[in-house]
Each structure stands twice: as C-alpha cells, then as structure tokens.
Scaffold this active site. Structure first.
Site, mmCIF file in Angstrom:
data_model
loop_
_atom_site.group_PDB
_atom_site.id
_atom_site.type_symbol
_atom_site.label_atom_id
_atom_site.label_comp_id
_atom_site.label_asym_id
_atom_site.label_seq_id
_atom_site.Cartn_x
_atom_site.Cartn_y
_atom_site.Cartn_z
ATOM 1 N N CYS A 1 0.815 -1.223 0.000
ATOM 2 C CA CYS A 1 0.000 0.000 0.000
ATOM 3 C C CYS A 1 0.846 1.269 0.000
ATOM 4 C CB CYS A 1 -0.930 -0.003 1.201
ATOM 5 S SG CYS A 1 -1.985 -1.456 1.197
ATOM 6 N N HIS B 1 -3.752 6.927 2.348
ATOM 7 C CA HIS B 1 -4.067 5.585 1.849
ATOM 8 C C HIS B 1 -5.470 5.208 2.335
ATOM 9 C CE1 HIS B 1 -3.993 1.467 0.821
ATOM 10 N NE2 HIS B 1 -3.829 1.015 2.058
ATOM 11 N N ASN C 1 -10.000 -0.681 -0.724
ATOM 12 C CA ASN C 1 -8.544 -0.580 -0.669
ATOM 13 C C ASN C 1 -7.959 -1.184 -1.951
ATOM 14 O OD1 ASN C 1 -5.823 -0.788 -0.134
ATOM 15 N ND2 ASN C 1 -6.079 -1.669 1.921
HETATM 16 O O1 UT7 Z 1 -3.883 -1.524 3.500
HETATM 17 C C1 UT7 Z 1 -2.940 -2.330 4.112
HETATM 18 C C2 UT7 Z 1 -3.004 -2.252 5.567
HETATM 19 N N1 UT7 Z 1 -4.237 -2.819 6.056
HETATM 20 C C3 UT7 Z 1 -4.954 -2.147 6.935
HETATM 21 O O2 UT7 Z 1 -4.655 -1.019 7.249
HETATM 22 C C4 UT7 Z 1 -6.143 -2.859 7.542
HETATM 23 C C5 UT7 Z 1 -6.138 -2.668 9.030
HETATM 24 N N2 UT7 Z 1 -7.182 -3.399 9.717
HETATM 25 C C6 UT7 Z 1 -8.488 -3.043 9.622
HETATM 26 O O3 UT7 Z 1 -8.841 -2.120 8.905
HETATM 27 C C7 UT7 Z 1 -9.476 -3.758 10.514
HETATM 28 O O4 UT7 Z 1 -8.787 -4.529 11.440
HETATM 29 C C8 UT7 Z 1 -10.477 -4.663 9.742
HETATM 30 C C9 UT7 Z 1 -11.425 -3.806 8.937
HETATM 31 C C10 UT7 Z 1 -9.714 -5.610 8.827
HETATM 32 C C11 UT7 Z 1 -11.296 -5.485 10.727
HETATM 33 O O5 UT7 Z 1 -11.964 -4.634 11.652
HETATM 34 P P1 UT7 Z 1 -11.867 -4.863 13.220
HETATM 35 O O6 UT7 Z 1 -12.677 -3.822 13.852
HETATM 36 O O7 UT7 Z 1 -10.404 -4.915 13.577
HETATM 37 O O8 UT7 Z 1 -12.567 -6.248 13.393
HETATM 38 P P2 UT7 Z 1 -11.971 -7.610 14.004
HETATM 39 O O9 UT7 Z 1 -11.021 -8.232 13.041
HETATM 40 O O10 UT7 Z 1 -11.523 -7.374 15.398
HETATM 41 O O11 UT7 Z 1 -13.283 -8.469 14.056
HETATM 42 C C12 UT7 Z 1 -14.389 -8.112 14.915
HETATM 43 C C13 UT7 Z 1 -15.503 -9.120 14.706
HETATM 44 C C14 UT7 Z 1 -15.035 -10.575 14.786
HETATM 45 O O12 UT7 Z 1 -16.059 -11.320 15.398
HETATM 46 P P3 UT7 Z 1 -15.950 -11.723 16.942
HETATM 47 O O13 UT7 Z 1 -14.670 -12.503 17.062
HETATM 48 O O14 UT7 Z 1 -15.906 -10.414 17.690
HETATM 49 O O15 UT7 Z 1 -17.193 -12.523 17.150
HETATM 50 C C15 UT7 Z 1 -14.922 -10.986 13.354
HETATM 51 O O16 UT7 Z 1 -15.082 -12.363 13.157
HETATM 52 O O17 UT7 Z 1 -16.048 -8.963 13.390
HETATM 53 C C16 UT7 Z 1 -16.057 -10.223 12.722
HETATM 54 N N3 UT7 Z 1 -15.857 -9.972 11.301
HETATM 55 C C17 UT7 Z 1 -16.879 -9.719 10.455
HETATM 56 N N4 UT7 Z 1 -18.212 -9.629 10.637
HETATM 57 C C18 UT7 Z 1 -18.976 -9.335 9.570
HETATM 58 C C19 UT7 Z 1 -14.691 -9.921 10.602
HETATM 59 N N5 UT7 Z 1 -14.937 -9.642 9.318
HETATM 60 C C20 UT7 Z 1 -16.289 -9.513 9.204
HETATM 61 C C21 UT7 Z 1 -17.130 -9.211 8.121
HETATM 62 N N6 UT7 Z 1 -18.468 -9.128 8.352
HETATM 63 N N7 UT7 Z 1 -16.675 -8.971 6.881
#
Ligand code: UT7
Length: 329
Positions: free
Chosen positions: A114, A254, A284
């Site tokens: 990125c 980004h 992204n």
């Molecule tokens: O560009 C390169 C660099 N990349 C980034 O900058 C990405 C950085 N990370 C992020 O933007 C975020 O971490 C994400 C958008 C990828 C994820 O968001 P989050 O708030 O960190 O969610 P999480 O991974 O902690 O997941 C929270 C919950 C989980 O469920 P439980 O364990 O709390 O029951 C996940 O299983 O959300 C669940 N989950 C989803 N639910 C519905 C994960 N993906 C999804 C989804 N739809 N697509």
C-alpha cells in the site's frame, strides 16, 4: 542555480466497470452492509473480471499521455508499484511499455504494497531532480481480486481493483515533491502477506490446497500499527518542514480504513474538508489508492497547494510525501 524539482504534470486513473457492492458480498460470505460500513467506510469496490494489472495500467497511462500531450517514445522511465504483477517476471512495467509503445523507456516494478505509490513517487523524483530524465511515469496498480479469497470475510470485503498514474517532469518554480519520509519493518510480514507463489513456498498442489496464494491478514494487529505509524509519520513530515495545519491544503491518505484516515487527520490537526476520501467507492486498491484520490480530486486542486500523501501497508512499509501541486486543471 535553482534546484530542479519534480512536479506532477498530470494524473489519470482507471477503474474496471464491475461494481461489487456490500449487498452482493453479503450473498457470498457471512457479512452485511452495516458491519462493513461502520468498520471500514467501504460501500462498494471495482472488480476486474477480465484482464490483468497491465491492462488497468494501460487504461491509466494511455489517458495520462494524452492529457499531458506526451508521445510514448518520449517517456524515459516507468516505475510501476504493484503486488499483483501480470507474471512473477518479466515486470509489469516492461509489459506496459510494450503495450503502449514506450520504446525508449526502461522500467521496473516496485513492491511496497500500500506504500508502493509514495515509494515510487519519491524514487521517480530523484531521476528528475538530478537532471537525468525529463519524463517519468509512476503507476500504482493492483488487481487485488486476483489474490483475494472470496470465502474469507475478513479480507474480501476490504480490497478492490484499480490503477492510477502520474507524470513527473522538471519544474523550475520549486513546485512538486518537496520532501519524503519512508520507512519499513520486515517483522510486519508476519501479519500481512501472500505466503505462496514465491521462492519460499513455490506454487504446488499443496500451496493451492492450503490457499497460500491468497492475502492473509491479521486485521487487528495491522490496524494498530497502521493507526500509529501513519499518523506519526504524517505529523513528522509537517514538523520537519515547519508546516502548521493551516499550511497543509490536503491530506491524501491511503484508503484502507476510514478510522485510520480519521486518526491521521486528527493527529495532523486537519478538518475533514482537507482530507481526500473515496474509500466508499473503491475500497482498498493497495498501490492504486493515492493516485485514484488525486484523480478524483484533481479539479479541486490549485497550483501551489500543499499536499501530504501518507500510506501504511504490507511489509510493513509506510511513509509520507510532502508535495506542492504544480498546475491548475
Ligand atoms: O492496506 C494495508 C493495511 N491494512 C490495513 O490497514 C487494515 C487494518 N485493519 C483493519 O482495517 C481492521 O482490522 C479490519 C477492517 C480488517 C477489521 O476490523 P476490526 O474492527 O479490527 O474487526 P476484528 O477483526 O476485530 O473483528 C471483529 C468481529 C469478529 O467477530 P468476533 O470474534 O468479535 O465474534 C470478526 O469475526 O467482526 C467479525 N468480522 C466480520 N463480521 C462481519 C470480521 N470480518 C467480518 C465481516 N463481516 N466482513
């Protein structure tokens, strides 16, 4: 003698036609519009159904050459940032030069995920500043759909396909790239990577079966590093150049997550009106996000505007570029 600076003299984007909405994604994996919108800010993304990264790059660079009145044979150098090249080799920059008849250019692919576009922009600027070259094309392109697992809801909702390209030319008014800070930390490979297909894990039936050719991301970990480092480096480049928030006209961040963008803007003391955002439309696009932002906002940019471009991505890689916009469109 006044220093030659590298000015951006044109910007062009390319987006594939197919729109993959949050609604459609929720029919493929267990997700929903509300989760995706509140966690990321994304509403839809574009998907390249047929063709490769070079085809999107052709779309962007063809338009760029036309817009800047540049003959293909006058281009000296092409730097193409991507993590989704057409082939492991030859480089997609080579393929692009061939497809567009840029016969006198040499080029190379740059892997910085990125941060690819800011790495490429900073590198390209050096060739202009030394007086060596007159026309350098920097492309950011990724066909993320080619390395995304559409059964993995934690990654498939985030990424999209797209390309953008800029022309760099010598500027004698001191406009263009003013400064950059670029960083990397290879320990980040544990949190965001495509494990298969390289020399460590060459393609085999086993790597395919284990889905090792898809992006693997520990989202929460990456989020923590991204929020801290993108905000820090953006503030650092302001301090280094004695810029206050009033001096900065635009933040070009980004587009990985609206919450990371907000944190960066807050740290820099910038109001929302000064922040380029198009994540809702394209998601992204990895190396494509920054040039696609510049393209979307081109008409609002004025000659002399101060821009901070800032990114964080796989590697880890991150950094910021301070540039002064070189033309009115
Ligand atoms: O560009 C390169 C660099 N990349 C980034 O900058 C990405 C950085 N990370 C992020 O933007 C975020 O971490 C994400 C958008 C990828 C994820 O968001 P989050 O708030 O960190 O969610 P999480 O991974 O902690 O997941 C929270 C919950 C989980 O469920 P439980 O364990 O709390 O029951 C996940 O299983 O959300 C669940 N989950 C989803 N639910 C519905 C994960 N993906 C999804 C989804 N739809 N697509």
């Amino acid at each position: 003698m006044s220093k030659i600076t590298a000015g951006i003299t044109g910007i062009q984007g390319y987006l594939p036609e197919y729109v993959l909405t949050n609604e459609e994604l929720s029919t493929i994996v267990d997700t929903n519009d509300e989760w995706i919108t509140t966690r990321t800010g994304i509403k839809e993304r574009r998907i390249m159904k047929n063709g490769a990264s070079s085809d999107m790059a052709v779309g962007a660079v063809e338009g760029l050459l036309e817009k800047t009145g540049t003959a293909p044979e006058d281009v000296d150098l092409v730097i193409l940032a991507t993590v989704t090249p057409d082939y492991p080799f030859p480089s997609t920059a080579n393929v692009l030069c061939d497809k567009l008849g840029m016969k006198n250019a040499w080029g190379f692919d740059l892997i910085a995920a990125c941060s690819g576009f800011i790495y490429g922009l900073s590198t390209g600027a050096q060739f202009i500043e030394t007086g060596k070259y007159k026309k350098v094309v920097v492309v950011g392109v990724d066909k993320m759909s080619s390395i995304i697992d559409y059964e993995d809801r934690t990654t498939c909702v985030i990424f999209g396909d797209g390309a953008g390209a800029v022309m760099l030319e010598p500027n004698e008014e001191g406009l263009g790239v003013q400064d950059f800070i670029l960083r990397s930390d290879g320990a980040g490979r544990n949190y965001l990577l495509q494990p298969g297909g390289g020399s460590l894990n060459p393609a085999s039936a086993e790597t395919v079966e284990k889905k090792m050719h898809f992006v693997k991301q520990e989202g929460k970990q990456v989020f923590k590093f991204a929020v801290t480092n993108m905000a820090e480096v953006s503030a650092e480049i302001m301090e280094k150049n004695n810029l206050t928030s009033d001096d900065v006209d635009w933040l070009v961040p980004h587009q990985a997550n609206l919450r990371i963008i907000d944190a960066t803007a807050n740290r820099m003391g910038l109001p929302k009106e000064k922040v380029m955002i198009n994540i809702e439309k394209y998601g992204n696009t990895t190396a494509g996000t920054l040039p696609l932002c510049l393209w979307d906002y081109e008409k609002q940019l004025k000659k002399g505007d101060s821009l901070i471009l800032s990114a964080f991505g796989g590697g880890f890689t991150w950094g910021a570029v301070y540039l002064k916009w070189a033309y009115n469109s």
